[in-house]
Design a protein around this motif. Structure first.
Motif, PDB file in Angstrom:
ATOM      1  N   TRP A   1       0.822  -1.208   0.000  1.00  0.00           N
ATOM      2  CA  TRP A   1       0.000   0.000   0.000  1.00  0.00           C
ATOM      3  C   TRP A   1       0.856   1.259   0.000  1.00  0.00           C
ATOM      4  N   PHE A   2       0.414   2.215  -0.833  1.00  0.00           N
ATOM      5  CA  PHE A   2       1.012   3.543  -0.878  1.00  0.00           C
ATOM      6  C   PHE A   2      -0.043   4.575  -0.493  1.00  0.00           C
ATOM      7  N   GLU A   3       0.331   5.849  -0.517  1.00  0.00           N
ATOM      8  CA  GLU A   3      -0.478   6.873   0.136  1.00  0.00           C
ATOM      9  C   GLU A   3      -0.918   8.014  -0.777  1.00  0.00           C
ATOM     10  N   ASN A   4      -2.207   8.331  -0.720  1.00  0.00           N
ATOM     11  CA  ASN A   4      -2.742   9.658  -1.058  1.00  0.00           C
ATOM     12  C   ASN A   4      -2.369  10.155  -2.455  1.00  0.00           C
ATOM     13  N   ILE A   5      -2.638   9.369  -3.474  1.00  0.00           N
ATOM     14  CA  ILE A   5      -2.316   9.790  -4.844  1.00  0.00           C
ATOM     15  C   ILE A   5      -3.560   9.670  -5.710  1.00  0.00           C
ATOM     16  N   ASP A   6      -3.885  10.742  -6.433  1.00  0.00           N
ATOM     17  CA  ASP A   6      -5.012  10.703  -7.361  1.00  0.00           C
ATOM     18  C   ASP A   6      -4.748   9.702  -8.477  1.00  0.00           C
ATOM     19  N   PHE A   7      -5.815   9.098  -8.969  1.00  0.00           N
ATOM     20  CA  PHE A   7      -5.706   8.066  -9.996  1.00  0.00           C
ATOM     21  C   PHE A   7      -4.888   8.536 -11.184  1.00  0.00           C
ATOM     22  N   GLU A   8      -5.203   9.710 -11.690  1.00  0.00           N
ATOM     23  CA  GLU A   8      -4.556  10.197 -12.912  1.00  0.00           C
ATOM     24  C   GLU A   8      -3.049  10.372 -12.720  1.00  0.00           C
ATOM     25  N   ASP A   9      -2.638  10.835 -11.546  1.00  0.00           N
ATOM     26  CA  ASP A   9      -1.218  11.049 -11.285  1.00  0.00           C
ATOM     27  C   ASP A   9      -0.460   9.729 -11.193  1.00  0.00           C
ATOM     28  N   ALA A  10      -1.073   8.741 -10.566  1.00  0.00           N
ATOM     29  CA  ALA A  10      -0.422   7.433 -10.476  1.00  0.00           C
ATOM     30  C   ALA A  10      -0.354   6.764 -11.845  1.00  0.00           C
ATOM     31  N   ALA A  11      -1.446   6.823 -12.594  1.00  0.00           N
ATOM     32  CA  ALA A  11      -1.489   6.161 -13.893  1.00  0.00           C
ATOM     33  C   ALA A  11      -0.499   6.774 -14.882  1.00  0.00           C
ATOM     34  N   ALA A  12      -0.129   8.041 -14.673  1.00  0.00           N
ATOM     35  CA  ALA A  12       0.788   8.723 -15.597  1.00  0.00           C
ATOM     36  C   ALA A  12       2.251   8.514 -15.247  1.00  0.00           C
ATOM     37  N   ASP A  13       2.540   7.925 -14.103  1.00  0.00           N
ATOM     38  CA  ASP A  13       3.930   7.764 -13.682  1.00  0.00           C
ATOM     39  C   ASP A  13       4.635   6.690 -14.502  1.00  0.00           C
ATOM     40  N   ASP A  14       5.848   6.991 -14.977  1.00  0.00           N
ATOM     41  CA  ASP A  14       6.580   6.076 -15.852  1.00  0.00           C
ATOM     42  C   ASP A  14       6.874   4.738 -15.181  1.00  0.00           C
ATOM     43  N   ASN A  15       7.258   4.771 -13.921  1.00  0.00           N
ATOM     44  CA  ASN A  15       7.604   3.523 -13.241  1.00  0.00           C
ATOM     45  C   ASN A  15       6.378   2.658 -12.964  1.00  0.00           C
ATOM     46  N   LEU A  16       5.253   3.286 -12.674  1.00  0.00           N
ATOM     47  CA  LEU A  16       4.032   2.504 -12.503  1.00  0.00           C
ATOM     48  C   LEU A  16       3.533   1.977 -13.841  1.00  0.00           C
ATOM     49  N   GLN A  17       3.738   2.737 -14.899  1.00  0.00           N
ATOM     50  CA  GLN A  17       3.379   2.229 -16.229  1.00  0.00           C
ATOM     51  C   GLN A  17       4.215   1.001 -16.577  1.00  0.00           C
ATOM     52  N   TRP A  18       5.491   1.038 -16.197  1.00  0.00           N
ATOM     53  CA  TRP A  18       6.338  -0.137 -16.433  1.00  0.00           C
ATOM     54  C   TRP A  18       5.833  -1.333 -15.639  1.00  0.00           C
ATOM     55  N   LEU A  19       5.473  -1.120 -14.375  1.00  0.00           N
ATOM     56  CA  LEU A  19       4.950  -2.225 -13.574  1.00  0.00           C
ATOM     57  C   LEU A  19       3.642  -2.753 -14.150  1.00  0.00           C
ATOM     58  N   ALA A  20       2.795  -1.853 -14.641  1.00  0.00           N
ATOM     59  CA  ALA A  20       1.542  -2.296 -15.255  1.00  0.00           C
ATOM     60  C   ALA A  20       1.804  -3.168 -16.476  1.00  0.00           C
ATOM     61  N   SER A  21       2.887  -2.903 -17.198  1.00  0.00           N
ATOM     62  CA  SER A  21       3.225  -3.729 -18.356  1.00  0.00           C
ATOM     63  C   SER A  21       3.644  -5.138 -17.952  1.00  0.00           C
ATOM     64  N   GLN A  22       3.988  -5.310 -16.666  1.00  0.00           N
ATOM     65  CA  GLN A  22       4.366  -6.624 -16.153  1.00  0.00           C
ATOM     66  C   GLN A  22       3.184  -7.387 -15.566  1.00  0.00           C
ATOM     67  N   GLY A  23       1.994  -6.775 -15.609  1.00  0.00           N
ATOM     68  CA  GLY A  23       0.837  -7.421 -15.007  1.00  0.00           C
ATOM     69  C   GLY A  23      -0.463  -6.821 -15.500  1.00  0.00           C
ATOM     70  N   ILE A  24      -1.421  -6.672 -14.595  1.00  0.00           N
ATOM     71  CA  ILE A  24      -2.764  -6.200 -14.923  1.00  0.00           C
ATOM     72  C   ILE A  24      -3.025  -4.887 -14.194  1.00  0.00           C
ATOM     73  N   ALA A  25      -3.417  -3.854 -14.920  1.00  0.00           N
ATOM     74  CA  ALA A  25      -3.812  -2.593 -14.300  1.00  0.00           C
ATOM     75  C   ALA A  25      -5.284  -2.657 -13.921  1.00  0.00           C
ATOM     76  N   LEU A  26      -5.587  -2.396 -12.655  1.00  0.00           N
ATOM     77  CA  LEU A  26      -6.968  -2.319 -12.182  1.00  0.00           C
ATOM     78  C   LEU A  26      -7.389  -0.858 -12.244  1.00  0.00           C
ATOM     79  N   THR A  27      -8.290  -0.543 -13.149  1.00  0.00           N
ATOM     80  CA  THR A  27      -8.605   0.851 -13.443  1.00  0.00           C
ATOM     81  C   THR A  27      -9.899   1.340 -12.799  1.00  0.00           C
ATOM     82  N   ASN A  28     -10.535   0.490 -11.971  1.00  0.00           N
ATOM     83  CA  ASN A  28     -11.824   0.879 -11.395  1.00  0.00           C
ATOM     84  C   ASN A  28     -11.920   0.425  -9.933  1.00  0.00           C
TER      85      ASN A  28
END
Length: 411
Positions: A58-85
């Motif tokens: 668990w991480f803290e206090n980040i709006d969806f759009e800001d997290a989804a736009a982060d390069d490192n989280l995008q890389w992690l999403a490419s290694q698995g499944i992004a839950l968008t809802n």
């Protein structure tokens, strides 16, 4: 840690709030406990339908759009499944952590020193029905089972470990049991468990207040996360049949919907699903329901009972999730309860009764001790709903949900 004894008033099904006061232990007390308290690392090998280990970070206090736009989280999403809802269930932080362990916020709308009475069950009680090993790993926790309000960095005195981000210690059914307490450990203990191949089958991870983005930002936290988890994603022992959920406690802009960006990675994610999205409606309660469905466990009879199940698990059970219209759904506050201080909800002295007679979304009914404790009582809420609502206070009333094979119904 010293605390005044707590009292329970009324019938078992109507437990009143425990008033906890605490004197923080001194540095010498902490050092003495750290020198004598040994961590407990049970292991098990109970086979699940979709995974054999489940870890959440668990991480803290980040709006969806800001997290989804982060390069490192995008890389992690490419290694698995992004839950968008996926949605948090309240503000501020602590009620979300509380919900992740016990399936309810109990009206909590604050980050105070909280204790939940010992006859309120948690996900640990579900896991224990099949002797599934579990642990909680809190970065820089000074020793296993520390119950203090916080533990500052001993060099800079900046915020480090905080109790409000430790879901299991909030519950007296765990905090009053010395063996269970020793399963709440730190990241050094995790590294030892990993090296000794003594990882549990269920674990909750909380980075410190710097690394979890609370006192920094998503760029810093995501960079830390990638550096921490990348070696684990190449570790055969860690990865074997493991599902890792990376998520946030809540969004940062309270007027938004409280939708949070989340990712599933690990060896339990089929390669053909790498880089895909799952748009199913989930909440923090879905995590408990998914764990129950995976291992054939009962429900707590709270909001985990009707919660949608992660599709990676639901596809193995045949369960059909609900479509939820989120247009008018609000998960920024909660309903009245005994852990409210009146900030985002109203105080009520009565603890809510769970449902006792329901199959629940995992399909295995309600935990026996819950049925016994709350026998012949009426559930306070419609815990079979896929999202929390309260008819009496008007919270989330009028929102729409439907099973995919059913017509729309208004809750």
């Amino acid at each position: 840690m010293k605390s005044l004894p707590a009292a329970l008033f009324g019938a078992m099904a109507s437990v009143f709030a425990q008033i906890a006061t605490t004197t923080e232990p001194s540095p010498s007390d902490i050092a003495a406990s750290a020198a004598t308290t040994e961590p407990y690392s049970p292991v098990s090998n109970v086979e699940g339908l979709a995974f054999n280990r489940f870890f959440q970070v668990w991480f803290e206090n980040i709006d969806f759009e800001d997290a989804a736009a982060d390069d490192n989280l995008q890389w992690l999403a490419s290694q698995g499944i992004a839950l968008t809802n996926l949605y948090a269930v309240a503000h501020p932080s602590e009620p979300n952590y509380c919900a992740a362990a016990g399936g309810d916020t109990f009206g909590m709308d604050n980050d105070d020193f909280q204790r939940v009475p010992a006859n309120v069950s948690t996900v640990v009680d579900l896991l224990d029905t099949k002797y599934i090993s579990w642990a909680e790993y809190q970065e820089h926790l000074p020793y296993p089972g520390f119950q203090g309000f916080n533990y500052s960095n001993q060099e800079t005195y900046a915020d480090d470990y905080v109790r409000k981000h430790s879901p299991l210690v909030l519950y007296d059914s765990i905090a009053e049991n010395s063996m269970r307490l020793r399963q709440i450990k730190n990241f050094t203990n995790f590294e030892a468990d990993l090296a000794n191949e003594k990882l549990p089958q269920w674990a909750f991870f909380t980075p410190n207040m710097t690394n979890d983005a609370h006192d920094t930002n998503i760029t810093f936290a995501a960079k830390w996360l990638r550096s921490w988890i990348s070696p684990l994603l190449t570790n055969d022992y860690f990865m074997n049949d493991t599902l890792v959920l990376i998520t946030f406690d809540e969004d940062n802009t309270y007027k938004k919907t409280n939708r949070i960006f989340s990712i599933l990675v690990g060896g339990a994610v089929p390669e053909n699903l790498h880089g895909t999205e799952d748009n199913t409606f989930y909440t923090h309660y879905s995590v408990i329901a998914s764990v129950s469905a995976n291992w054939g466990l009962p429900s707590l009879g709270r909001w985990d009972c009707g919660a949608n199940i992660l599709e990676i698990v639901a596809n193995r059970t045949g369960y059909v999730n609900s479509d939820v219209d989120t247009t008018h759904l609000t998960l920024n506050q909660t309903y009245p309860g005994p852990l409210s201080n009146g900030k985002y909800s109203e105080y009520s002295p009565i603890w809510p009764n769970p449902v006792t007679e329901a199959d629940c979304s995992a399909g295995h009914g309600v935990l026996d001790i819950v049925k016994k404790t709350y026998a012949k009582t009426e559930p306070t809420y419609n815990y079979t709903s896929p999202f929390p609502y309260d008819s009496k206070s008007g919270y989330n009333v009028g929102n729409m949900a439907r099973r995919k094979e059913l017509l729309h119904s208004r809750l």
